[in-house]
Scaffold this motif. Sequence first.
Motif, mmCIF file in Angstrom:
data_model
loop_
_atom_site.group_PDB
_atom_site.id
_atom_site.type_symbol
_atom_site.label_atom_id
_atom_site.label_comp_id
_atom_site.label_asym_id
_atom_site.label_seq_id
_atom_site.Cartn_x
_atom_site.Cartn_y
_atom_site.Cartn_z
ATOM 1 N N ASP A 115 42.745 33.869 -21.756
ATOM 2 C CA ASP A 115 41.924 34.801 -22.530
ATOM 3 C C ASP A 115 41.623 36.102 -21.808
ATOM 4 O OD1 ASP A 115 41.786 32.906 -24.470
ATOM 5 O OD2 ASP A 115 39.918 32.025 -23.718
ATOM 6 N N HIS A 116 41.979 36.211 -20.526
ATOM 7 C CA HIS A 116 41.628 37.410 -19.762
ATOM 8 C C HIS A 116 42.817 38.359 -19.674
ATOM 9 C CE1 HIS A 116 38.252 34.871 -18.760
ATOM 10 N NE2 HIS A 116 37.645 35.908 -18.217
ATOM 11 N N GLU A 117 42.568 39.637 -19.972
ATOM 12 C CA GLU A 117 43.658 40.621 -19.862
ATOM 13 C C GLU A 117 43.869 40.963 -18.377
ATOM 14 O OE1 GLU A 117 43.030 43.994 -19.018
ATOM 15 O OE2 GLU A 117 41.087 43.154 -18.482
ATOM 16 N N ASP A 157 39.125 38.990 -23.167
ATOM 17 C CA ASP A 157 39.551 39.846 -24.288
ATOM 18 C C ASP A 157 39.525 39.041 -25.587
ATOM 19 O OD1 ASP A 157 40.384 42.106 -25.566
ATOM 20 O OD2 ASP A 157 42.332 42.234 -24.609
ATOM 21 N N LEU A 159 34.041 49.140 -19.009
ATOM 22 C CA LEU A 159 34.451 48.433 -20.226
ATOM 23 C C LEU A 159 33.334 48.395 -21.260
ATOM 24 C CD1 LEU A 159 36.660 46.725 -21.671
ATOM 25 C CD2 LEU A 159 35.339 44.737 -20.961
ATOM 26 N N GLY A 200 32.595 38.854 -20.575
ATOM 27 C CA GLY A 200 32.428 39.248 -21.973
ATOM 28 C C GLY A 200 31.020 39.577 -22.403
ATOM 29 N N ILE A 203 34.536 49.884 -24.895
ATOM 30 C CA ILE A 203 34.242 49.254 -26.195
ATOM 31 C C ILE A 203 33.324 50.125 -27.044
ATOM 32 C CG2 ILE A 203 34.627 46.895 -25.332
ATOM 33 C CD1 ILE A 203 31.539 46.511 -25.689
ATOM 34 N N ARG A 233 42.979 43.695 -33.896
ATOM 35 C CA ARG A 233 43.836 43.689 -32.703
ATOM 36 C C ARG A 233 44.553 42.350 -32.558
ATOM 37 N NH1 ARG A 233 40.377 44.175 -28.182
ATOM 38 N NH2 ARG A 233 38.790 43.371 -29.574
ATOM 39 N N LEU A 240 49.703 45.284 -21.373
ATOM 40 C CA LEU A 240 49.344 44.759 -22.673
ATOM 41 C C LEU A 240 50.378 45.247 -23.688
ATOM 42 C CD1 LEU A 240 46.847 43.274 -23.912
ATOM 43 C CD2 LEU A 240 45.920 45.533 -24.435
#
Length: 493
Positions: free
Chosen positions: A166-168, A174, A287, A293, A325, A372, A393
């Motif tokens: 789950d981590h970019e 992410d 971020l 998160g 964000i 996305r 990405l």
Amino acid sequence: MSNIRPTAPVELDDIQGLLRFGYKHHSQACFLLLRVKDPAAARAWLASAPVTSAAPAEPPPATVLQIALSSNGLRALGVPAAVVEGFSSEFISGMGGDPSRSRRLGDVGANAPSQWAWGADDKLPHVLVLLYALPGHMNAWQNAVEAQCAAGFDTLARLQCSERGDHEPFGFLDGISQPLLDWSRDRPVRDAEQLHYTNLSCLGEFLLGYPNEYGGYTDRPLLSPQQDPQALLPRAEDLPDQADLGRNGSYLVLRQLEQDVQGFCQCLHAQAGGDLVRQEQLAAAMLGRTRDGQPLLPSTPASDLNAFDYSSDPRGTQCPLGAHIRRANPRNADLPAGAPGLLPWLARTLGFDAAALEQDRVPSTRFHRLLRRGRAYGQDGPPGPTDARPTGLHFICLGANIARQFEFVQGAWLNSPHFDGLQGENDPLLGNRAPGLGSGVVDSFSMPRAQGADQRLSGLPQFVTVRGGAYFFLPGIRALRYLAQLGDKGDTP
Ligand code: HEM
């Protein structure tokens, strides 16, 4: 248009599954960029390719295939020009096809299309095949699909995705914030003002052929019944005497964004003077969320990392105005927040409320949401000296209007040095720092404080470089079959 209340159920079996599912459990993914070699063979494959729909399936399929077409691809397949012209101008022109678009998107300098590995000149993809598989199923699946495509297509590139969870690659969780699509079509469709930020979006923001947030239908190719004599296509909801080639389809934006993970880590280290706690604070400020998160607004419940907006933080003292964000989704409504009632509303609307004027610098969010669907590529673990593979990405987003959604967010919010009254900075993670974008140096990042002057980082290097990109149309499944037979007949509607 303002009072339409369409009640027809959504045709899930005609929509490609990617619109509805992120295929998160399908941890293996590979995107094939193809060019048409033999149009008849290419069309034959497209006419029967096993595309996975958005209809619920239990258990989920072990493998998934989705197909999208570029405007060059439509032409290469023999789709008549009159049909291609019904698509939006940005789709027809392509991501890298116009210098003014490239400037707005920040695709200059090292990001320029002339530097791309694919997506420009003779490396324009025609067809994008997205493959997803449950763990262990990808190899056989990819080999089978590539064998099926071999007669009709040459392979321009295979964009392999990593399985890094789950981590970019920069190390942030992410896939947290996504718009909620109104699949049940409960939301009243009207173009009235919306006073509060909501995550629920009209279907027509992401699917052509349904009403959007303006209460209208986004332009898409509509055909006369004579152009669809076998009634392969659905009829248009708003114009039932027309065949709707767009219905149940969406535009798909793909960008290969290479991330300089080591450069990012080194920059944080240097800016924080080696202080590890400070380093993490700076990363979170850039971020707008911590690595795990948590948004930077303390009142957000840990049980719902998406339950917040920025109305309690108008100056950005908790989450900087320029954080990734906050630029990508400022979470505001049509009017700045304020007291309820007619008089305060009038004061805000007529511009007599100074605080509201201050907050009104960013356009309403609901017209600029992105769905996305990207995947990381390159190294699977944290950066290390043994793993020098390019990492980044494969950014994918879906929307009904490329200009109003992706291009607006990328150009007017992420890459703009003037977003929300800021000066001399663009997105701290993704911004193109090349000089000559009309505003001098853009290598800063400000973090306002409750008391005293803003803290400001300067001399930020560029961490993300564009390596390729293209615009595609992800058609409804009936539209895909229609397009495949259209070129076949050489029809000129
Ligand atoms: C290498 C490039 C990128 C990285 C590393 C990256 C990273 C992230 C991360 C970690 C999040 C927070 C997790 C989440 O809310 O899901 C996020 C959110 C988001 N990003 Fe990016 N991103 C990149 C490129 C882009 C681009 C090109 C766009 C749009 C043009 C974009 C639009 C968004 C949006 C809309 C959100 C959700 C914001 C919200 O609703 O709060 N990102 N990104």
